[in-house]
Design an enzyme around this catalytic site. Sequence first.
Site, short mmCIF file in Angstrom:
data_model
loop_
_atom_site.label_atom_id
_atom_site.label_comp_id
_atom_site.label_asym_id
_atom_site.label_seq_id
_atom_site.Cartn_x
_atom_site.Cartn_y
_atom_site.Cartn_z
N LEU A 1 0.90 -1.16 0.00
CA LEU A 1 0.00 0.00 0.00
C LEU A 1 0.93 1.19 0.00
CD1 LEU A 1 -2.87 -0.29 2.66
CD2 LEU A 1 -3.14 0.01 0.20
N ASP A 2 0.76 2.11 -0.96
CA ASP A 2 1.73 3.21 -1.01
C ASP A 2 1.55 4.15 0.17
OD1 ASP A 2 -0.03 5.38 -1.73
OD2 ASP A 2 -0.09 4.57 -3.77
N ILE A 3 2.48 5.06 0.32
CA ILE A 3 2.57 5.90 1.53
C ILE A 3 1.32 6.75 1.75
CG2 ILE A 3 3.75 7.84 0.37
CD1 ILE A 3 5.57 7.88 2.94
#
Length: 248
Positions: free
Chosen positions: A120-122
């Site tokens: 899950l990206d930042i």
Amino acid sequence: MTEPVRLSKRMSELGLCSRREADEWIARGWVRVDGAIVSELGSKVLPHQRISVERQASAQQARRVTVLLNKPMGYVSGQAEDGYKPAVTLVNAESRWKEDKASQQFHPSQLRSLVPAGRLDIDSVGLLVLTQDGRIAKQLIGEDTAIEKEYLVRVQYTKPGRLPEADLKLLNHGLSLDGKKLLPAKVRWQNDDQLSFILREGKKRQIRRMCEAVGLKVLGLKRVRIGRVTLGNLPPGQWRYLGSDEKF
């Protein structure tokens, strides 16, 4: 004549364990081929040969944990980068969800080799799976995985009017990223500014790039389900164990 393959690769194909686990078990003398112990790394087998593992391997695997975390913004899924902390730093005794029904006790040794199965990206939040179990990692991020991942995505249309029906259809099927056609997705409106995305693949920043392609700007992205396992009421920044009765 069928070609022989590496024993560790064959064990992974059969879903017994990950390749890394297989190499460890082989080195410890925990693997048998047609009843005989094979302890040499790099050994090869034919597809019809019977592979079994000793009880010690099964016992070690049973102790491996899988954690479900509600990742907040500002944390990266994997290794620390650009001063941002990895999500695994949120897994400790204090941040365990009080309503976790699992009987397991938390121990710092469970953090060893606890790695994200998918990313899950930042800027995204929601369900992140961290596991010590190579079988679960393969199930969720292996090349042939068919497990659905569901996201709620708050969007803003950057052109006049409303997103045309033809572009919604394009989000469902027809877009390409990096020169490759995307697998069919299920995309529908939840309400006026929120879409539900159900994907069976996970290219880097896929949903954001899909939205950009049809003039939508992503304002918020939350993963709420992986296969049959849902985020539910797990609070942001807290975690629980995957239950023994839960399967992705």
